[in-house]
Design a protein around this motif. Structure first.
Motif, PDB file in Angstrom:
ATOM      1  N   LYS A 115       0.835  -1.208   0.000  1.00 58.76           N
ATOM      2  CA  LYS A 115       0.000   0.000   0.000  1.00 58.76           C
ATOM      3  C   LYS A 115       0.867   1.255   0.000  1.00 58.76           C
ATOM      4  N   ALA A 116       1.977   1.206   0.725  1.00 56.41           N
ATOM      5  CA  ALA A 116       2.893   2.348   0.765  1.00 56.41           C
ATOM      6  C   ALA A 116       3.513   2.582  -0.610  1.00 56.41           C
ATOM      7  N   VAL A 117       3.891   1.514  -1.292  1.00 55.31           N
ATOM      8  CA  VAL A 117       4.449   1.631  -2.644  1.00 55.31           C
ATOM      9  C   VAL A 117       3.409   2.228  -3.582  1.00 55.31           C
ATOM     10  N   HIS A 118       2.185   1.752  -3.499  1.00 60.02           N
ATOM     11  CA  HIS A 118       1.107   2.258  -4.350  1.00 60.02           C
ATOM     12  C   HIS A 118       0.911   3.759  -4.140  1.00 60.02           C
ATOM     13  N   TYR A 119       0.896   4.189  -2.891  1.00 57.94           N
ATOM     14  CA  TYR A 119       0.729   5.603  -2.574  1.00 57.94           C
ATOM     15  C   TYR A 119       1.915   6.420  -3.087  1.00 57.94           C
ATOM     16  N   ARG A 120       3.130   5.909  -2.881  1.00 59.68           N
ATOM     17  CA  ARG A 120       4.327   6.635  -3.327  1.00 59.68           C
ATOM     18  C   ARG A 120       4.374   6.763  -4.852  1.00 59.68           C
ATOM     19  N   VAL A 121       3.938   5.733  -5.566  1.00 63.88           N
ATOM     20  CA  VAL A 121       3.905   5.810  -7.029  1.00 63.88           C
ATOM     21  C   VAL A 121       2.898   6.870  -7.467  1.00 63.88           C
ATOM     22  N   GLN A 122       1.759   6.958  -6.769  1.00 64.16           N
ATOM     23  CA  GLN A 122       0.797   8.030  -7.070  1.00 64.16           C
ATOM     24  C   GLN A 122       1.449   9.392  -6.863  1.00 64.16           C
ATOM     25  N   LYS A 123       2.170   9.564  -5.763  1.00 61.10           N
ATOM     26  CA  LYS A 123       2.836  10.839  -5.482  1.00 61.10           C
ATOM     27  C   LYS A 123       3.891  11.163  -6.548  1.00 61.10           C
TER      28      LYS A 123
END
Length: 100
Positions: free
Chosen positions: A45-53
């Protein structure tokens, strides 16, 4: 891995949104397939959020005037959603080890 996503978004920021979206949605499931094991959901989930950022950051640098507020980018993600994280390999079921 986040550096690879950052490099991709930087180098391809001027490509069409559809091309960027398609490519990111091919890269993310590959990462989730490799790292998507039991107990790693929080990290995915953290990776997914960071890719969005990262994507937001580089879309905002397409020109001098193209800064995108986060609220507008959230609406953009409804049209071009990134593949959500998911556990691909479950190694523990209850207290027993699952053989794969």
């Amino acid at each position: 891995m986040l550096k690879a996503f950052n490099d991709y978004c930087r180098k391809h920021r001027l490509d069409s949104l559809k091309e960027q979206h398609d490519k990111l949605n091919r890269k993310l499931p590959g990462h989730f397939a490799y790292f998507g094991i039991t107990g790693n959901c929080k990290a995915l989930k953290a990776v997914h959020y960071r890719v969005q950022k990262i994507w937001h950051k580089w879309l905002g640098r397409r020109s001098r005037k193209s800064y995108i507020p986060w609220e507008q980018f959230s609406r953009f993600l409804k049209r071009f959603p990134l593949t959500p994280p998911r556990i691909q390999h479950q190694y523990y079921y209850g207290h027993q080890l699952v053989n794969q």
